[in-house]
Design a protein around this motif. Structure first.
Motif, short mmCIF file in Angstrom:
data_model
loop_
_atom_site.label_atom_id
_atom_site.label_comp_id
_atom_site.label_asym_id
_atom_site.label_seq_id
_atom_site.Cartn_x
_atom_site.Cartn_y
_atom_site.Cartn_z
N GLU A 151 0.82 -1.23 0.00
CA GLU A 151 0.00 0.00 0.00
C GLU A 151 0.85 1.27 0.00
O GLU A 151 0.33 2.38 -0.17
CB GLU A 151 -0.95 0.00 1.21
CG GLU A 151 -0.33 0.34 2.56
CD GLU A 151 0.52 -0.78 3.15
OE1 GLU A 151 1.10 -0.55 4.23
OE2 GLU A 151 0.61 -1.87 2.54
N LYS A 152 2.18 1.12 0.17
CA LYS A 152 3.07 2.29 0.22
C LYS A 152 3.78 2.53 -1.11
O LYS A 152 4.68 3.36 -1.19
CB LYS A 152 4.13 2.10 1.32
CG LYS A 152 3.57 1.88 2.71
CD LYS A 152 2.89 3.11 3.27
CE LYS A 152 2.47 2.90 4.71
NZ LYS A 152 1.73 4.06 5.25
N ARG A 153 3.36 1.83 -2.16
CA ARG A 153 4.12 1.86 -3.43
C ARG A 153 4.32 3.25 -3.99
O ARG A 153 5.36 3.56 -4.59
CB ARG A 153 3.45 0.96 -4.48
CG ARG A 153 2.11 1.49 -4.97
CD ARG A 153 1.33 0.47 -5.79
NE ARG A 153 1.94 0.06 -7.03
CZ ARG A 153 1.89 0.77 -8.16
NH1 ARG A 153 1.27 1.94 -8.19
NH2 ARG A 153 2.46 0.31 -9.25
N ASN A 154 3.33 4.16 -3.79
CA ASN A 154 3.41 5.51 -4.36
C ASN A 154 3.86 6.56 -3.35
O ASN A 154 3.87 7.75 -3.67
CB ASN A 154 2.06 5.90 -4.97
CG ASN A 154 1.69 5.01 -6.15
OD1 ASN A 154 2.56 4.67 -6.96
ND2 ASN A 154 0.44 4.59 -6.23
N ASN A 155 4.21 6.13 -2.15
CA ASN A 155 4.71 7.06 -1.14
C ASN A 155 6.18 7.39 -1.38
O ASN A 155 6.93 6.58 -1.93
CB ASN A 155 4.58 6.47 0.28
CG ASN A 155 3.14 6.46 0.77
OD1 ASN A 155 2.20 6.27 0.00
ND2 ASN A 155 2.95 6.65 2.06
N TYR A 156 6.56 8.58 -0.92
CA TYR A 156 7.98 8.95 -0.92
C TYR A 156 8.58 8.53 0.42
O TYR A 156 7.88 8.43 1.43
CB TYR A 156 8.15 10.44 -1.16
CG TYR A 156 7.86 10.83 -2.59
CD1 TYR A 156 8.88 10.78 -3.56
CD2 TYR A 156 6.58 11.20 -2.99
CE1 TYR A 156 8.61 11.11 -4.89
CE2 TYR A 156 6.31 11.52 -4.32
CZ TYR A 156 7.32 11.47 -5.25
OH TYR A 156 7.06 11.78 -6.56
N PRO A 157 9.90 8.26 0.46
CA PRO A 157 10.52 7.79 1.70
C PRO A 157 10.25 8.67 2.92
O PRO A 157 10.18 8.17 4.04
CB PRO A 157 12.02 7.75 1.34
CG PRO A 157 12.03 7.45 -0.12
CD PRO A 157 10.86 8.21 -0.67
N SER A 158 10.11 9.97 2.70
CA SER A 158 9.89 10.88 3.83
C SER A 158 8.58 10.58 4.56
O SER A 158 8.39 11.01 5.71
CB SER A 158 9.88 12.34 3.36
OG SER A 158 8.84 12.54 2.42
N ARG A 159 7.67 9.86 3.91
CA ARG A 159 6.37 9.53 4.52
C ARG A 159 6.40 8.16 5.21
O ARG A 159 5.35 7.69 5.68
CB ARG A 159 5.28 9.51 3.45
CG ARG A 159 5.11 10.82 2.66
CD ARG A 159 4.61 11.93 3.56
NE ARG A 159 3.33 11.60 4.17
CZ ARG A 159 2.15 11.77 3.57
NH1 ARG A 159 2.08 12.26 2.35
NH2 ARG A 159 1.04 11.46 4.21
N LEU A 160 7.56 7.52 5.30
CA LEU A 160 7.67 6.18 5.88
C LEU A 160 8.35 6.23 7.24
O LEU A 160 9.18 7.10 7.50
CB LEU A 160 8.48 5.26 4.97
CG LEU A 160 8.02 5.08 3.52
CD1 LEU A 160 8.99 4.17 2.78
CD2 LEU A 160 6.61 4.55 3.44
N SER A 161 8.03 5.26 8.08
CA SER A 161 8.77 5.08 9.33
C SER A 161 10.13 4.45 9.02
O SER A 161 10.37 3.95 7.92
CB SER A 161 8.00 4.16 10.29
OG SER A 161 8.03 2.82 9.80
N GLY A 162 11.02 4.45 10.02
CA GLY A 162 12.33 3.84 9.81
C GLY A 162 12.24 2.36 9.47
O GLY A 162 12.94 1.87 8.59
N GLY A 163 11.34 1.65 10.14
CA GLY A 163 11.17 0.23 9.85
C GLY A 163 10.65 -0.01 8.44
O GLY A 163 11.07 -0.95 7.75
N GLN A 164 9.75 0.86 7.99
CA GLN A 164 9.23 0.74 6.62
C GLN A 164 10.32 1.03 5.61
O GLN A 164 10.45 0.34 4.60
CB GLN A 164 8.04 1.68 6.44
CG GLN A 164 6.80 1.25 7.21
CD GLN A 164 5.72 2.31 7.22
OE1 GLN A 164 5.99 3.50 7.06
NE2 GLN A 164 4.48 1.88 7.43
#
Length: 263
Positions: A151-164
């Protein structure tokens, strides 16, 4: 319990490093390190900070060059001693090809901030391996499902947690279809509550018999998932053996002292 390896797997050496020496100026960081890893084996490398663990990993895939010793990857010679005893590497093109058999996951995630999660995965296969987008995109999507991030395929890294981010980094390395995965302290930059999701992805790879060499301070992972544990200190392999032997009855005083601090 660590995944069982067949006799055939245990005989097939996919990493062969012998008598590796590496120095940074006057500091000798690796002092004659030798290690072989069988196909499908999971080897955990533990030891105090500054013991040479990460440097050894970086020497295997040519992020650092060695002064002396030899390295074979998948039976192919990457570097060997010359007539003067100093190491001689194969051609740059051969180095790139042989090192392409290895994927590496770092402490810091090293994702491209300007690319989406999916774009991070497909960038290298397209640019380095010449894979067509229509072929790699479904494979990349499958890898994101594998690490629980479809579900995160279109997210940029800045929108992810460290684990993600670290799970994306694992998926990105796998997108190159490596034979070997190298992990350099993959959870050290994570909060404790995020560590579990990364270790879960790594356990799954171990169960699928991916060859893995893991520098880690996660003692439970080393004990439960690795087929073999290596203890390094002061640029040397001090002790190695089955996890149960290392953790319950370490033979060397330095190993015992380290584990008493860690456990």
């Amino acid at each position: 319990m660590p995944p069982m390896m067949s006799k055939e797997q245990s005989k097939m050496k996919i990493i062969e490093a012998y008598d590796i020496y590496k120095r940074f100026q006057n500091l000798e960081v690796l002092k004659g390190v030798s290690l072989t890893v069988g196909k499908g084996e999971v080897v955990a490398v533990i030891g105090p900070s500054g013991s040479g663990k990460s440097t050894f990993l970086r020497c295997l895939n040519h992020l650092e060059t060695i002064e002396r010793g030899s390295i074979k990857i998948g039976g192919e010679l990457l570097v060997s001693p010359g007539a003067d005893g100093r190491s001689r590497y194969v051609s740059d093109a051969e180095v790139r090809r042989i090192c392409g058999k290895m994927g590496m996951v770092f402490q810091q995630f090293n994702l491209f901030p300007h690319l989406t999660v999916l774009e991070n995965l497909i960038e290298a296969p397209i640019l380095v391996q010449g894979v067509k987008p229509e072929h790699i995109i479904p494979e990349a999507e499958a890898l994101l499902r594998k690490v629980g991030l479809a579900e995160k395929r279109n997210n940029y890294p800045s929108r992810l947690s460290g684990g993600q981010k670290q799970r994306v980094a694992i998926a990105r390395a796998l997108a190159m279809k490596p034979d070997i995965m190298l992990f350099d302290e993959p959870t050290s930059a994570l909060d404790p509550e995020l560590t579990g999701e990364v270790l879960k992805a790594m356990r799954q790879l171990a169960e699928e018999h991916m060859t893995m060499l893991v520098v880690t301070h996660e003692m439970a992972f080393a004990r439960e998932v690795a087929n073999r544990v290596i203890f390094m200190d002061n640029g040397e392999i001090v002790e190695e053996g089955a996890p149960e032997a290392i953790f319950t009855a370490p033979a060397h005083p330095r190993t015992r002292a380290f584990l008493e601090r860690m456990l």
